[in-house]
Design an enzyme around this catalytic site. Structure first.
Site, PDB file in Angstrom:
ATOM      1  N   CYS A  87      -4.894   9.337   9.379  1.00 41.98           N
ATOM      2  CA  CYS A  87      -5.173   8.908  10.867  1.00 41.98           C
ATOM      3  C   CYS A  87      -4.462   9.793  11.825  1.00 41.98           C
ATOM      4  CB  CYS A  87      -4.587   7.451  10.903  1.00 41.98           C
ATOM      5  SG  CYS A  87      -4.924   6.217   9.560  1.00 41.98           S
TER       6      CYS A  87
ATOM      7  N   ASP B 134       3.890   0.416  12.126  1.00 42.30           N
ATOM      8  CA  ASP B 134       2.654   0.161  11.676  1.00 42.30           C
ATOM      9  C   ASP B 134       2.142  -1.388  11.814  1.00 42.30           C
ATOM     10  OD1 ASP B 134       2.974   1.892   8.473  1.00 42.30           O
ATOM     11  OD2 ASP B 134       2.267   2.349  10.402  1.00 42.30           O
TER      12      ASP B 134
ATOM     13  N   LYS C 116       0.748  -1.233   0.163  1.00 44.25           N
ATOM     14  CA  LYS C 116       0.016  -0.131   0.028  1.00 44.25           C
ATOM     15  C   LYS C 116       0.761   1.239   0.002  1.00 44.25           C
ATOM     16  CE  LYS C 116      -1.880   1.857   3.896  1.00 44.25           C
ATOM     17  NZ  LYS C 116      -1.600   3.247   4.139  1.00 44.25           N
ATOM     18  N   ASN C 117       1.972   1.160   0.828  1.00 52.47           N
ATOM     19  CA  ASN C 117       2.681   2.572   0.941  1.00 52.47           C
ATOM     20  C   ASN C 117       3.619   2.874   0.082  1.00 52.47           C
ATOM     21  OD1 ASN C 117       1.161   3.227   3.181  1.00 52.47           O
ATOM     22  ND2 ASN C 117       2.348   2.546   4.759  1.00 52.47           N
TER      23      ASN C 117
ATOM     24  N   ARG D  47       0.126  15.118  12.459  1.00 47.84           N
ATOM     25  CA  ARG D  47       1.270  14.584  11.563  1.00 47.84           C
ATOM     26  C   ARG D  47       1.689  15.884  10.678  1.00 47.84           C
ATOM     27  NH1 ARG D  47      -1.390   9.036   9.763  1.00 47.84           N
ATOM     28  NH2 ARG D  47       0.739   8.860   9.041  1.00 47.84           N
ATOM     29  N   PRO D  48       2.394  16.466  11.348  1.00 44.42           N
ATOM     30  CA  PRO D  48       2.965  17.740  10.662  1.00 44.42           C
ATOM     31  C   PRO D  48       3.778  17.461   9.265  1.00 44.42           C
ATOM     32  CG  PRO D  48       4.442  16.956  12.396  1.00 44.42           C
ATOM     33  CD  PRO D  48       3.398  16.236  12.549  1.00 44.42           C
ATOM     34  N   ILE D  49       3.771  18.409   8.358  1.00 41.46           N
ATOM     35  CA  ILE D  49       4.505  18.159   7.078  1.00 41.46           C
ATOM     36  C   ILE D  49       5.617  19.173   6.934  1.00 41.46           C
ATOM     37  CG2 ILE D  49       2.493  17.141   5.936  1.00 41.46           C
ATOM     38  CD1 ILE D  49       1.744  19.912   4.545  1.00 41.46           C
ATOM     39  N   ASP D  50       6.100  19.681   8.058  1.00 40.17           N
ATOM     40  CA  ASP D  50       7.181  20.570   7.989  1.00 40.17           C
ATOM     41  C   ASP D  50       8.323  20.310   7.263  1.00 40.17           C
ATOM     42  OD1 ASP D  50       7.050  18.905  10.489  1.00 40.17           O
ATOM     43  OD2 ASP D  50       9.221  19.925  10.763  1.00 40.17           O
ATOM     44  N   GLN D  51       8.609  19.117   7.419  1.00 36.29           N
ATOM     45  CA  GLN D  51      10.000  18.429   6.653  1.00 36.29           C
ATOM     46  C   GLN D  51       9.754  18.567   5.078  1.00 36.29           C
ATOM     47  OE1 GLN D  51      13.022  17.827   8.626  1.00 36.29           O
ATOM     48  NE2 GLN D  51      11.670  19.098   9.926  1.00 36.29           N
TER      49      GLN D  51
ATOM     50  N   ARG E   6      -4.187  10.687   3.934  1.00 33.48           N
ATOM     51  CA  ARG E   6      -2.611  11.155   4.152  1.00 33.48           C
ATOM     52  C   ARG E   6      -1.767  11.195   3.051  1.00 33.48           C
ATOM     53  NH1 ARG E   6       0.371  14.152   7.768  1.00 33.48           N
ATOM     54  NH2 ARG E   6       2.278  13.356   7.775  1.00 33.48           N
TER      55      ARG E   6
ATOM     56  N   ARG F   4      -9.098   0.412   3.688  1.00 35.50           N
ATOM     57  CA  ARG F   4      -8.187   1.152   3.000  1.00 35.50           C
ATOM     58  C   ARG F   4      -6.934   0.671   2.764  1.00 35.50           C
ATOM     59  NH1 ARG F   4      -6.633   6.131   6.466  1.00 35.50           N
ATOM     60  NH2 ARG F   4      -4.938   6.006   4.650  1.00 35.50           N
TER      61      ARG F   4
HETATM   62  C1  EPZ Z   1       4.147   6.971   6.507  1.00 36.65           C
HETATM   63  O1  EPZ Z   1       3.465   7.858   7.346  1.00 36.65           O
HETATM   64  C2  EPZ Z   1       2.975   5.715   6.446  1.00 36.65           C
HETATM   65  N1  EPZ Z   1       2.023   6.222   5.577  1.00 36.65           N
HETATM   66  C3  EPZ Z   1       2.618   5.548   7.691  1.00 36.65           C
HETATM   67  O2  EPZ Z   1       1.668   4.391   7.702  1.00 36.65           O
HETATM   68  C4  EPZ Z   1       3.739   4.844   8.599  1.00 36.65           C
HETATM   69  O3  EPZ Z   1       3.147   4.859  10.073  1.00 36.65           O
HETATM   70  C5  EPZ Z   1       4.588   6.162   8.896  1.00 36.65           C
HETATM   71  O4  EPZ Z   1       5.259   6.469   7.301  1.00 36.65           O
HETATM   72  C6  EPZ Z   1       5.988   5.626   9.425  1.00 36.65           C
HETATM   73  O5  EPZ Z   1       6.487   4.618   8.749  1.00 36.65           O
HETATM   74  C7  EPZ Z   1       2.189   6.165   4.233  1.00 36.65           C
HETATM   75  O6  EPZ Z   1       3.246   5.940   3.777  1.00 36.65           O
HETATM   76  C8  EPZ Z   1       1.184   6.806   3.252  1.00 36.65           C
HETATM   77  P1  EPZ Z   1       6.506  10.093   8.819  1.00 36.65           P
HETATM   78  P2  EPZ Z   1       4.176   9.474   7.218  1.00 36.65           P
HETATM   79  O7  EPZ Z   1       6.462  11.081   7.965  1.00 36.65           O
HETATM   80  O8  EPZ Z   1       4.912   9.755   5.975  1.00 36.65           O
HETATM   81  C9  EPZ Z   1       7.135  13.151  12.081  1.00 36.65           C
HETATM   82  C10 EPZ Z   1      -0.253   3.038   7.459  1.00 36.65           C
HETATM   83  O9  EPZ Z   1      -0.899   2.495   8.458  1.00 36.65           O
HETATM   84  N2  EPZ Z   1       6.965  14.259  11.121  1.00 36.65           N
HETATM   85  O10 EPZ Z   1       7.717   8.831   8.422  1.00 36.65           O
HETATM   86  O11 EPZ Z   1       3.055  10.413   7.625  1.00 36.65           O
HETATM   87  C11 EPZ Z   1       5.716  12.362  12.091  1.00 36.65           C
HETATM   88  O12 EPZ Z   1       4.871  13.198  13.118  1.00 36.65           O
HETATM   89  C12 EPZ Z   1       0.331   4.524   7.657  1.00 36.65           C
HETATM   90  O13 EPZ Z   1      -0.026   2.426   6.370  1.00 36.65           O
HETATM   91  C13 EPZ Z   1       7.365  15.350  11.319  1.00 36.65           C
HETATM   92  O14 EPZ Z   1       7.507  15.968  12.290  1.00 36.65           O
HETATM   93  O15 EPZ Z   1       5.016   9.226   8.477  1.00 36.65           O
HETATM   94  C14 EPZ Z   1       6.123  11.267  12.716  1.00 36.65           C
HETATM   95  O16 EPZ Z   1       6.291  11.348  14.260  1.00 36.65           O
HETATM   96  C15 EPZ Z   1       0.075   4.952   9.198  1.00 36.65           C
HETATM   97  N3  EPZ Z   1       7.405  16.475  10.407  1.00 36.65           N
HETATM   98  C16 EPZ Z   1       7.375  10.819  12.437  1.00 36.65           C
HETATM   99  O17 EPZ Z   1       7.783  12.258  11.711  1.00 36.65           O
HETATM  100  C17 EPZ Z   1       7.147  15.857   9.074  1.00 36.65           C
HETATM  101  O18 EPZ Z   1       7.161  16.951   7.943  1.00 36.65           O
HETATM  102  C18 EPZ Z   1       7.405   9.751  11.339  1.00 36.65           C
HETATM  103  O19 EPZ Z   1       6.322  10.182  10.452  1.00 36.65           O
HETATM  104  C19 EPZ Z   1       7.005  14.480   8.566  1.00 36.65           C
HETATM  105  C20 EPZ Z   1       6.764  13.759   9.756  1.00 36.65           C
END
Ligand code: EPZ
Length: 416
Positions: free
Chosen positions: A117, A305, A22-23, A122-126, A93, A397
């Protein structure tokens, strides 16, 4: 509202074939917008997130046609639209990947801010840091993110947080930029490698995916081609845990066993037998499981996950286990649903202390997100009596034909 109904107490036995990841799929579909030609993608999972993203890229000008349930042909040579602001986009997301793909292809994007979820924000600052570093202007107006770049120039970007989404999104924006982009402290998940492999198949020049330094050399255009997505590490892990939770004997097929190493090693600690083949893992589980300690980490650590699913296993292991969630700030909300199941769980911040019990009681559960929903299915498979799970849409989903795959393993599960 669709529900799943499960009669617990049967051992899972037999083979299960794992679908495409999926991802990976939810990133590769938006990534096709970067391709000035025809793309054929095979081994897509037949899940709602793929359906939604397929609709989204169509509204942006891509012409898509499903050749069969798992294969789509996409012609993105005429992508012109840079606005994806419909409300349904924000619900998913993974719609954030439209940012990188549209900016990379058209130099601009206006997309509804992502929902998905909520594990405590779930910020997107990065992601934004990466786009700005490449020379884009970014603003958020009325929950729409607007990104504009006259020209994207390759640069060095150091991620403050190991982020799957930001790593992939910056890669998407950089493949057609001019010059070299280096992403440091990059995430290393299998689906990141899969997106890089797809883009390279289309003519991109990406090296280092799967390590914490990814280097992208911008190219003029991406041609067409075909690609097959990697098997789903999380679906595979979900079935491995379900087998362990029912003292089962299940062969999980069409996987890359190395992707499962962190889970396999934890299951072995719990006295589960793990037999690995080239593209399968056989799980043979005892009646009594040993307690253990788990901490979620970015890949190759234990996947967040699989955290809810693993918690269910610890709920029935002999002894006291701990589970620390270190990726998300609050991914334990679902535990309140287990109140009537008979589990013995203490949550202290990002740590769950679990005292194993012999019996779980079937009850009425409401899925709060995709993976918690999967964990509730595992509760139902193990518990005495009947378990009814609401909000099955969350599960749909990310899991293709989950009740059919489980029924084939002997589970008593049906949709009402
Ligand atoms: C991806 O989410 C996956 N979703 C999530 O899977 C998975 O839990 C996650 O990666 C971690 O492996 C998809 O691939 C669509 P991250 P993502 O950016 O990209 C923080 C599922 O069930 N962060 O790796 O949102 C964030 O808050 C879903 O399939 C920032 O601070 O995860 C978190 O604490 C649920 N700033 C950590 O980093 C940012 O700009 C990891 O988030 C981005 C993230």
């Amino acid at each position: 509202m669709k529900k799943l109904c499960i009669q617990g107490g049967t051992r899972l036995e037999g083979d299960v074939i794992i679908s495409g990841a999926k991802n990976a799929a939810v990133a590769i579909l938006p990534a096709t917008l970067l391709v000035d030609g025809v793309v054929r993608i095979e081994n897509l999972p037949d899940i709602d997130d793929v359906t939604i993203l397929n609709e989204a890229i169509q509204t942006l000008g891509a012409v898509t046609k499903f050749v069969d349930r798992h294969t789509v042909e996409i012609d993105a040579s005429t992508v012109y639209e840079y606005q994806a602001t419909d409300a349904y986009i924000g619900k998913l997301r993974a719609s954030y990947y439209l940012f990188g793909a549209l900016v990379g292809r058209l130099g601009k994007a206006e997309v509804a801010m992502p929902g998905g979820c909520d594990f405590g924000g779930r910020p997107i600052d990065q992601h934004i840091k990466g786009f700005k570093a490449l020379g884009a202007k970014v603003e958020i107006v009325d929950n729409i993110i607007k990104i504009h770049a006259d020209k994207l120039i390759g640069t060095r970007i150091y991620l403050d947080v190991v982020s799957v989404g930001a790593t992939i999104n910056i890669m998407l924006a950089a493949v057609l930029a001019s010059g070299i982009t280096t992403i440091e402290n990059a995430a290393k998940e299998p689906h990141i490698v899969d997106v890089a492999n797809f883009l390279n198949k289309m003519g991109a020049k990406i090296i280092g995916a799967g390590t914490d330094v990814i280097r992208i050399k911008g190219v003029e255009r991406l041609n067409g081609g075909h690609y097959s997505t990697v098997p789903d590490q999380i679906e595979a892990g979900t079935f491995m845990i379900a087998a362990a939770a029912t003292a089962g004997d299940v062969c999980v097929k069409n996987i890359i066993p190395e992707h499962m190493d962190s889970l396999s090693s934890k299951l072995r600690e719990m006295d589960v037998q793990i037999l690995e083949g080239d593209d399968y893992i056989r799980v043979i589980a005892p009646e009594k499981l040993k307690a253990t300690h788990v901490k979620t980490l970015p890949y190759p650590g234990f996947p967040t996950d699989l955290q809810p699913q693993m918690l269910v296993l610890l709920m029935i292991a002999q002894g006291v286990s701990t589970l620390v969630e270190s990726v998300f700030e609050n991914r334990f909300q679902y535990i309140t649903e287990f109140h009537d199941v008979g589990a013995n769980i203490q949550v202290e911040g990002n740590k769950a202390i679990v005292e194993g019990v012999e019996i779980l009681h079937g009850t009425h559960l409401t899925a709060t997100d995709l993976r918690a929903g999967a964990a509730m299915i595992i509760v139902g498979l193990r518990a005495e009596g009947e378990t009814v799970i609401d909000n099955v849409r969350y599960i749909d989903r990310g899991y293709e034909d989950i009740e059919h795959k489980l029924t084939a393993l002997g589970a008593k599960i049906y949709r009402i």
